[in-house]
Write a protein that holds these residues in place. Sequence first.
Motif, PDB file in Angstrom:
ATOM      1  N   VAL A 129       0.866  -1.176   0.000  1.00 25.02           N
ATOM      2  CA  VAL A 129       0.000   0.000   0.000  1.00 25.02           C
ATOM      3  C   VAL A 129       0.904   1.227   0.000  1.00 25.02           C
ATOM      4  N   ARG A 130       0.675   2.103  -0.954  1.00 19.17           N
ATOM      5  CA  ARG A 130       1.421   3.345  -1.126  1.00 19.17           C
ATOM      6  C   ARG A 130       2.905   3.124  -1.384  1.00 19.17           C
ATOM      7  N   GLY A 131       3.240   1.984  -1.947  1.00 22.45           N
ATOM      8  CA  GLY A 131       4.626   1.679  -2.253  1.00 22.45           C
ATOM      9  C   GLY A 131       5.064   2.177  -3.619  1.00 22.45           C
ATOM     10  N   VAL A 132       4.111   2.563  -4.453  1.00 22.28           N
ATOM     11  CA  VAL A 132       4.406   3.019  -5.807  1.00 22.28           C
ATOM     12  C   VAL A 132       3.553   4.237  -6.102  1.00 22.28           C
ATOM     13  N   ILE A 133       4.095   5.142  -6.866  1.00 24.58           N
ATOM     14  CA  ILE A 133       3.324   6.308  -7.315  1.00 24.58           C
ATOM     15  C   ILE A 133       3.146   6.193  -8.818  1.00 24.58           C
ATOM     16  N   CYS A 134       1.969   6.499  -9.284  1.00 26.54           N
ATOM     17  CA  CYS A 134       1.691   6.459 -10.713  1.00 26.54           C
ATOM     18  C   CYS A 134       1.264   7.852 -11.157  1.00 26.54           C
ATOM     19  N   LEU A 135       1.845   8.311 -12.254  1.00 26.44           N
ATOM     20  CA  LEU A 135       1.516   9.615 -12.828  1.00 26.44           C
ATOM     21  C   LEU A 135       0.884   9.371 -14.191  1.00 26.44           C
ATOM     22  N   GLU A 136      -0.391   9.653 -14.315  1.00 25.47           N
ATOM     23  CA  GLU A 136      -1.117   9.414 -15.559  1.00 25.47           C
ATOM     24  C   GLU A 136      -1.473  10.750 -16.196  1.00 25.47           C
ATOM     25  N   THR A 137      -0.685  11.185 -17.179  1.00 23.60           N
ATOM     26  CA  THR A 137      -0.990  12.443 -17.870  1.00 23.60           C
ATOM     27  C   THR A 137      -2.093  12.166 -18.874  1.00 23.60           C
ATOM     28  N   GLN A 138      -3.137  12.966 -18.830  1.00 24.23           N
ATOM     29  CA  GLN A 138      -4.318  12.709 -19.653  1.00 24.23           C
ATOM     30  C   GLN A 138      -5.268  13.889 -19.592  1.00 24.23           C
ATOM     31  N   GLU A 139      -6.331  13.787 -20.341  1.00 24.83           N
ATOM     32  CA  GLU A 139      -7.455  14.699 -20.164  1.00 24.83           C
ATOM     33  C   GLU A 139      -8.243  14.163 -18.980  1.00 24.83           C
ATOM     34  N   PRO A 140      -9.085  14.962 -18.342  1.00 23.39           N
ATOM     35  CA  PRO A 140      -9.843  14.436 -17.205  1.00 23.39           C
ATOM     36  C   PRO A 140     -10.617  13.182 -17.604  1.00 23.39           C
ATOM     37  N   PRO A 141     -10.679  12.190 -16.713  1.00 23.77           N
ATOM     38  CA  PRO A 141     -11.366  10.938 -17.028  1.00 23.77           C
ATOM     39  C   PRO A 141     -12.840  11.160 -17.384  1.00 23.77           C
ATOM     40  N   ILE A 142     -13.327  10.375 -18.333  1.00 22.69           N
ATOM     41  CA  ILE A 142     -14.740  10.430 -18.710  1.00 22.69           C
ATOM     42  C   ILE A 142     -15.520   9.634 -17.671  1.00 22.69           C
ATOM     43  N   GLU A 143     -16.517  10.244 -17.102  1.00 21.56           N
ATOM     44  CA  GLU A 143     -17.323   9.580 -16.084  1.00 21.56           C
ATOM     45  C   GLU A 143     -18.579   8.977 -16.691  1.00 21.56           C
ATOM     46  N   SER A 144     -19.280   8.164 -15.910  1.00 22.54           N
ATOM     47  CA  SER A 144     -20.494   7.492 -16.387  1.00 22.54           C
ATOM     48  C   SER A 144     -21.563   8.485 -16.831  1.00 22.54           C
ATOM     49  N   ASN A 145     -21.511   9.698 -16.309  1.00 16.87           N
ATOM     50  CA  ASN A 145     -22.483  10.726 -16.708  1.00 16.87           C
ATOM     51  C   ASN A 145     -22.044  11.478 -17.963  1.00 16.87           C
ATOM     52  N   GLY A 146     -20.939  11.049 -18.578  1.00 19.93           N
ATOM     53  CA  GLY A 146     -20.463  11.678 -19.804  1.00 19.93           C
ATOM     54  C   GLY A 146     -19.629  12.926 -19.578  1.00 19.93           C
ATOM     55  N   MET A 147     -19.409  13.276 -18.320  1.00 19.17           N
ATOM     56  CA  MET A 147     -18.622  14.466 -18.016  1.00 19.17           C
ATOM     57  C   MET A 147     -17.224  14.346 -18.617  1.00 19.17           C
ATOM     58  N   PHE A 148     -16.741  15.386 -19.198  1.00 19.38           N
ATOM     59  CA  PHE A 148     -15.411  15.504 -19.807  1.00 19.38           C
ATOM     60  C   PHE A 148     -15.262  14.721 -21.111  1.00 19.38           C
ATOM     61  N   ILE A 149     -16.344  14.206 -21.667  1.00 19.33           N
ATOM     62  CA  ILE A 149     -16.245  13.436 -22.916  1.00 19.33           C
ATOM     63  C   ILE A 149     -15.743  14.300 -24.068  1.00 19.33           C
ATOM     64  N   LYS A 150     -16.104  15.598 -24.063  1.00 19.38           N
ATOM     65  CA  LYS A 150     -15.660  16.481 -25.147  1.00 19.38           C
ATOM     66  C   LYS A 150     -14.143  16.626 -25.165  1.00 19.38           C
ATOM     67  N   ASP A 151     -13.500  16.513 -23.991  1.00 16.12           N
ATOM     68  CA  ASP A 151     -12.043  16.657 -23.909  1.00 16.12           C
ATOM     69  C   ASP A 151     -11.307  15.455 -24.476  1.00 16.12           C
TER      70      ASP A 151
END
Length: 173
Positions: A129-151
Motif C-alpha cells: 500500500v502506497r509503495g508506488v506512485i503512478c503519474l497518468e498524464t491525460q485529459e480528465p477521465p470520462i465519467e459514467s455521466n459523460g462528463m469531460f467526454i468532449k475533452d
Amino acid sequence: MTSNNECRLELKYYSEDGEEGYPGNAEKYLEIDETGAITGKAISCENTDFDFRGKKEIGKDINASDRQLELRNGYDYPFIFNDNKGYIVLEDRESGRGLKVETNNSSVVIYTTNYPGNKQLTTGEMLKVRGVICLETQEPPIESNGMFIKDSTLVKNKKYSKETKYKFYNNIT
C-alpha cells in the motif's frame, strides 16, 4: 536516452520514504462523490492536503482526516494544470534522484497505490500500500455521466497531438 546495451525500460517510478513531489502548475483537483465518480467540481489545492505546489513529502498528509482522501484511501485524483503545458516533479531527497514530467495534457492523475491487491513486482517483492506512485498524464477521465467526454473526443479531420516527456536526473552533490 541512449543505452549501450539491450535493456528493458519500464516507465514506472517507485516511491520510497522521503519522496517529495509536486504537480508544479496544478492549482486544482477534481472532487469525487461517495461512489468514486468525479463530480466535475474543481477544488482549489491551496492550503489543503492536496497542495503540492511546492516541495512536500507525498506521505505527509495522506492519512489526514480529509473526506476526499478517505474516499480513495489516498491520492487518486486528477490535478488540473493551469497552462497548456503541465509539469510534475518527483525527487528523493536522500539519493538525489528525480523525475520531471512535462505534458500538454490538461491534467495528471496522481495515484498512490491505495489498493495494491496481491501483486508481485519484478523484484520479487510484494506490492505494498502506497509503495508506488503512478503519474497518468491525460485529459480528465470520462465519467459514467459523460462528463469531460468532449475533452477526449477525436474530431474528424482534426489532428490530435498530445505528448508527455520524462526526464530522469540525479542531483548528487
